[in-house]
Design an enzyme around this catalytic site. Sequence first.
Site, short mmCIF file in Angstrom:
data_model
loop_
_atom_site.label_atom_id
_atom_site.label_comp_id
_atom_site.label_asym_id
_atom_site.label_seq_id
_atom_site.Cartn_x
_atom_site.Cartn_y
_atom_site.Cartn_z
N THR A 34 0.87 -1.20 0.20
CA THR A 34 -0.12 -0.01 -0.03
C THR A 34 0.76 1.11 0.09
O THR A 34 0.41 2.23 -0.49
CB THR A 34 -1.03 0.08 1.16
OG1 THR A 34 -1.81 -1.08 1.19
CG2 THR A 34 -1.81 1.31 1.41
N TYR A 47 -8.31 1.19 -3.64
CA TYR A 47 -6.86 1.50 -4.20
C TYR A 47 -6.17 0.10 -4.75
O TYR A 47 -6.58 -1.01 -4.65
CB TYR A 47 -6.02 2.19 -3.50
CG TYR A 47 -5.55 1.22 -2.04
CD1 TYR A 47 -6.32 1.09 -1.22
CD2 TYR A 47 -4.51 0.60 -2.13
CE1 TYR A 47 -5.90 0.29 -0.07
CE2 TYR A 47 -3.94 -0.24 -1.28
CZ TYR A 47 -4.84 -0.33 -0.18
OH TYR A 47 -4.20 -1.22 0.88
N THR A 113 1.69 -4.53 4.34
CA THR A 113 1.41 -5.01 5.60
C THR A 113 0.91 -6.15 5.84
O THR A 113 1.08 -6.87 6.91
CB THR A 113 0.58 -3.73 6.44
OG1 THR A 113 -0.64 -3.78 5.77
CG2 THR A 113 1.30 -2.41 6.38
N ASP A 114 0.22 -6.65 4.87
CA ASP A 114 -0.65 -7.92 5.18
C ASP A 114 0.21 -9.11 5.44
O ASP A 114 0.03 -9.97 6.55
CB ASP A 114 -1.42 -8.38 3.75
CG ASP A 114 -2.45 -7.56 3.54
OD1 ASP A 114 -2.99 -6.72 4.23
OD2 ASP A 114 -3.13 -7.72 2.57
N LYS A 186 0.00 -8.05 12.82
CA LYS A 186 -0.76 -7.18 12.30
C LYS A 186 -2.19 -7.43 12.97
O LYS A 186 -2.83 -8.57 12.94
CB LYS A 186 -1.13 -7.43 10.75
CG LYS A 186 -1.95 -6.28 10.16
CD LYS A 186 -2.03 -6.34 8.70
CE LYS A 186 -2.76 -5.24 8.10
NZ LYS A 186 -3.07 -5.17 6.51
N GLU A 307 -3.07 -30.61 26.29
CA GLU A 307 -4.00 -31.56 26.01
C GLU A 307 -3.48 -32.44 25.11
O GLU A 307 -4.21 -33.71 24.91
CB GLU A 307 -5.07 -30.74 25.57
CG GLU A 307 -6.04 -30.07 27.00
CD GLU A 307 -7.42 -29.54 26.21
OE1 GLU A 307 -8.45 -30.21 26.19
OE2 GLU A 307 -7.31 -28.14 26.16
N1 GLU Z 1 -2.91 -5.87 0.48
C1 GLU Z 1 -2.19 -4.75 0.75
C2 GLU Z 1 -0.52 -5.35 0.77
O1 GLU Z 1 -0.38 -6.02 1.90
C3 GLU Z 1 -2.65 -3.84 1.74
C4 GLU Z 1 -1.90 -3.85 3.10
C5 GLU Z 1 -0.92 -2.82 3.20
O2 GLU Z 1 -0.19 -2.81 2.34
O3 GLU Z 1 -1.33 -2.02 4.09
O4 GLU Z 1 0.27 -5.20 0.21
#
Ligand code: GLU
Length: 350
Positions: A34, A47, A113-114, A186, A307
Amino acid sequence: MKRLKVIAFAAATLLCCISLSAKPKVRIVATGGTIAGVSSSSSSSAYTAGQVGIQTLIDAVPQILDLADVSGEQLVNIGSQDMNDEVWLKLAKRVNQLLEEEDYDAVVITHGTDTMEETAYFLNLTVKSDKPVIMAGSMRPSTAISADGPANLYNAVAAAVSPACEGMGVLCCMNNQLLDAKTVIKTHTIDCDTFEGGPSGIIGYVYNGEAHMLQRPMNKHTTESVFDVSGLDKLPQVGIVYGYANASALPMKAFVDAKFDGIVLAGVGDGNFYKDVFEVAVEAQQKGIQIVRSSRCPTGPTCLNSEVDDAKYHFVASLDLNPQKARVLLMLALTRTHDWEKIQEYFMEY
Ligand code: GLU
């Protein structure tokens, strides 16, 4: 003779001044996400990730040039939902090359971020350097109102040039915070304040262009890691099976039939199986497919021999690793051994 001495002294002084004023050399390796995303409006939610190139990212934050001698390269330009083993191997090898052979002082990696936490942990186990390696991304695309990418990139370069970040393993720099590769998760789908460090919290923060560390990582990483990807062009295949009430055994069976090398259970509670899934897991382990028990719970360890009698079935407990990071460690562990006890040791050490 006297004049020669004066010239030599002046030359030495000049060289000394040049080296004192030389800024650290930082390489930004861009992978998309992103932070490189673009929207046709100022929206934060609609986006496409991975559109803008590295030079555009650098040009958007000219202040980083005050901190370091910054240059960049584009490794890939993808949303991190498309991150894969091939890119991980390429990235780890390139970071090692930049820090060892090309003598950069630090590397910053821009990333979606994913799956940032998985890439961070993979690099934490495969980069062979004490020099800072800082990952940065953003939750809002570059075209959004109040995009968070520029500040995150600035802070990441500030952390990269900070001696405080040496020997800390791979760090993620988001929202003014520094998070360590093993514990970072995350936690929110859309908020800028999405990354957390689990029970141990953040490892540091960046304020006014300076990194401040609060603690050190507790586990082995980078130069202490035994995992070496320099000779690898692929990784063992490891899948994740999600646990839930009345779970179907089909996903576990599918991985077994496809002859995967390992399977991680994102189990319920303390890494527990639904009974039908458990039966297939026992068969899988007997066929040499390593089972690692982890948990779908966001916090808390998956304990050994709780367990489930791991010693009896030769299962491995993921301890403090969530399923997606347990998958990373299992893949790397399987490049060295198929001995479940040795693999359990790795889970204790890393
Ligand atoms: N799906 C995107 C990625 O991981 C959006 C998440 C992001 O970068 O914030 O590249």
